[in-house]
Design a protein around this motif. Structure first.
Motif, PDB file in Angstrom:
ATOM      1  N   ASP A  55       4.597  -6.703  -2.811  1.00  0.00           N
ATOM      2  CA  ASP A  55       4.232  -5.355  -2.387  1.00  0.00           C
ATOM      3  C   ASP A  55       2.773  -5.371  -1.967  1.00  0.00           C
ATOM      4  O   ASP A  55       1.886  -5.677  -2.767  1.00  0.00           O
ATOM      5  CB  ASP A  55       4.456  -4.373  -3.542  1.00  0.00           C
ATOM      6  N   ARG A  57       0.991  -2.806  -0.801  1.00  0.00           N
ATOM      7  CA  ARG A  57       0.350  -1.488  -0.858  1.00  0.00           C
ATOM      8  C   ARG A  57      -0.769  -1.475  -1.906  1.00  0.00           C
ATOM      9  O   ARG A  57      -0.840  -2.361  -2.752  1.00  0.00           O
ATOM     10  CB  ARG A  57       1.393  -0.422  -1.200  1.00  0.00           C
ATOM     11  N   ALA A  61      -0.302   3.213  -5.273  1.00  0.00           N
ATOM     12  CA  ALA A  61       1.026   3.432  -4.689  1.00  0.00           C
ATOM     13  C   ALA A  61       2.059   2.572  -5.396  1.00  0.00           C
ATOM     14  O   ALA A  61       3.192   3.005  -5.631  1.00  0.00           O
ATOM     15  CB  ALA A  61       0.997   3.117  -3.194  1.00  0.00           C
ATOM     16  N   HIS A  66       7.814   1.071  -7.019  1.00  0.00           N
ATOM     17  CA  HIS A  66       7.938  -0.140  -6.208  1.00  0.00           C
ATOM     18  C   HIS A  66       9.349  -0.705  -6.318  1.00  0.00           C
ATOM     19  O   HIS A  66      10.121  -0.297  -7.185  1.00  0.00           O
ATOM     20  CB  HIS A  66       6.902  -1.191  -6.631  1.00  0.00           C
ATOM     21  N   CYS A  97       5.456  -2.956   2.440  1.00  0.00           N
ATOM     22  CA  CYS A  97       4.303  -2.049   2.473  1.00  0.00           C
ATOM     23  C   CYS A  97       4.879  -0.634   2.605  1.00  0.00           C
ATOM     24  O   CYS A  97       6.078  -0.431   2.405  1.00  0.00           O
ATOM     25  CB  CYS A  97       3.349  -2.403   3.612  1.00  0.00           C
ATOM     26  N   GLU A  98       4.061   0.327   2.943  1.00  0.00           N
ATOM     27  CA  GLU A  98       4.549   1.711   3.020  1.00  0.00           C
ATOM     28  C   GLU A  98       5.477   1.932   4.208  1.00  0.00           C
ATOM     29  O   GLU A  98       6.519   2.561   4.073  1.00  0.00           O
ATOM     30  CB  GLU A  98       3.363   2.676   3.071  1.00  0.00           C
ATOM     31  N   THR A  99       5.110   1.411   5.381  1.00  0.00           N
ATOM     32  CA  THR A  99       5.891   1.680   6.603  1.00  0.00           C
ATOM     33  C   THR A  99       6.462   0.433   7.277  1.00  0.00           C
ATOM     34  O   THR A  99       7.238   0.552   8.213  1.00  0.00           O
ATOM     35  CB  THR A  99       5.018   2.400   7.644  1.00  0.00           C
ATOM     36  N   GLN A 102       2.124  -3.207   7.982  1.00  0.00           N
ATOM     37  CA  GLN A 102       1.243  -4.162   7.311  1.00  0.00           C
ATOM     38  C   GLN A 102       2.009  -5.434   6.933  1.00  0.00           C
ATOM     39  O   GLN A 102       1.477  -6.539   7.029  1.00  0.00           O
ATOM     40  CB  GLN A 102       0.632  -3.515   6.073  1.00  0.00           C
ATOM     41  N   SER A 103       3.257  -5.283   6.544  1.00  0.00           N
ATOM     42  CA  SER A 103       4.084  -6.437   6.192  1.00  0.00           C
ATOM     43  C   SER A 103       4.300  -7.331   7.398  1.00  0.00           C
ATOM     44  O   SER A 103       4.249  -8.562   7.295  1.00  0.00           O
ATOM     45  CB  SER A 103       5.441  -5.974   5.663  1.00  0.00           C
ATOM     46  N   GLY A 124       9.397  -0.263   5.531  1.00  0.00           N
ATOM     47  CA  GLY A 124       8.719  -0.315   4.238  1.00  0.00           C
ATOM     48  C   GLY A 124       9.394   0.491   3.143  1.00  0.00           C
ATOM     49  O   GLY A 124      10.613   0.702   3.159  1.00  0.00           O
TER      50      GLY A 124
END
Length: 137
Positions: A55, A57, A61, A66, A97-99, A102-103, A124
């Motif tokens: 993860d 984030r 978060a 998670h 990640c959140e959306t 980023q991943s 995400g």
């Protein structure tokens, strides 16, 4: 008649080559960019293939909720986080990640660390929630 047979054969060969290329392109794309995973595919990787879940984030978060079995990894220092976790490079890795943005960015860096299979959860944690899958607190 012989000329028409040759044209038919060339057409079949061309069709075969185009079909082969069309089948190979998704594989090539995955090798270059890494694999985007749906929530269902990520679940299969986690449950059946014992994939690591990282993860990316912020810690706040992560604490709110998670994916089951996820480990917190600082996205800006992912190599150090992976080294600290002592992960087996033969097992698959799912980046979260959140959306999903980023991943996706971290995929190539994790691949460069020697992991054979790396996937990013498309959408995400937001997509995970939309699929009504559980989060752990």
């Amino acid at each position: 008649m012989n000329f028409l047979t040759q044209i038919d054969n060339l057409a079949l060969i061309a069709l075969l080559v185009v079909s082969g290329i069309a089948l190979f392109l998704p594989t090539l794309s995955t090798l270059i960019r890494g694999k985007g995973l749906t929530a269902t595919e990520a679940t299969i990787w986690i449950n059946r293939r014992k994939a690591y879940v990282l993860d990316l984030r912020p810690e706040e978060a992560f604490k709110v909720g998670h994916l089951p079995g996820a480990k917190l990894a600082n996205a800006s220092a992912i190599a150090a986080a992976i080294e600290a976790l002592k992960l087996d490079r033969k097992r698959p890795v799912v980046l979260v990640c959140e959306t999903g943005a980023q991943s996706r960015k971290a995929l190539s860096e994790v691949q460069k660390l020697g992991f054979l299979e790396v996937g990013a959860l498309d959408g995400g944690v937001q997509a995970w929630k939309l699929a009504a899958l559980p989060l752990v607190k």
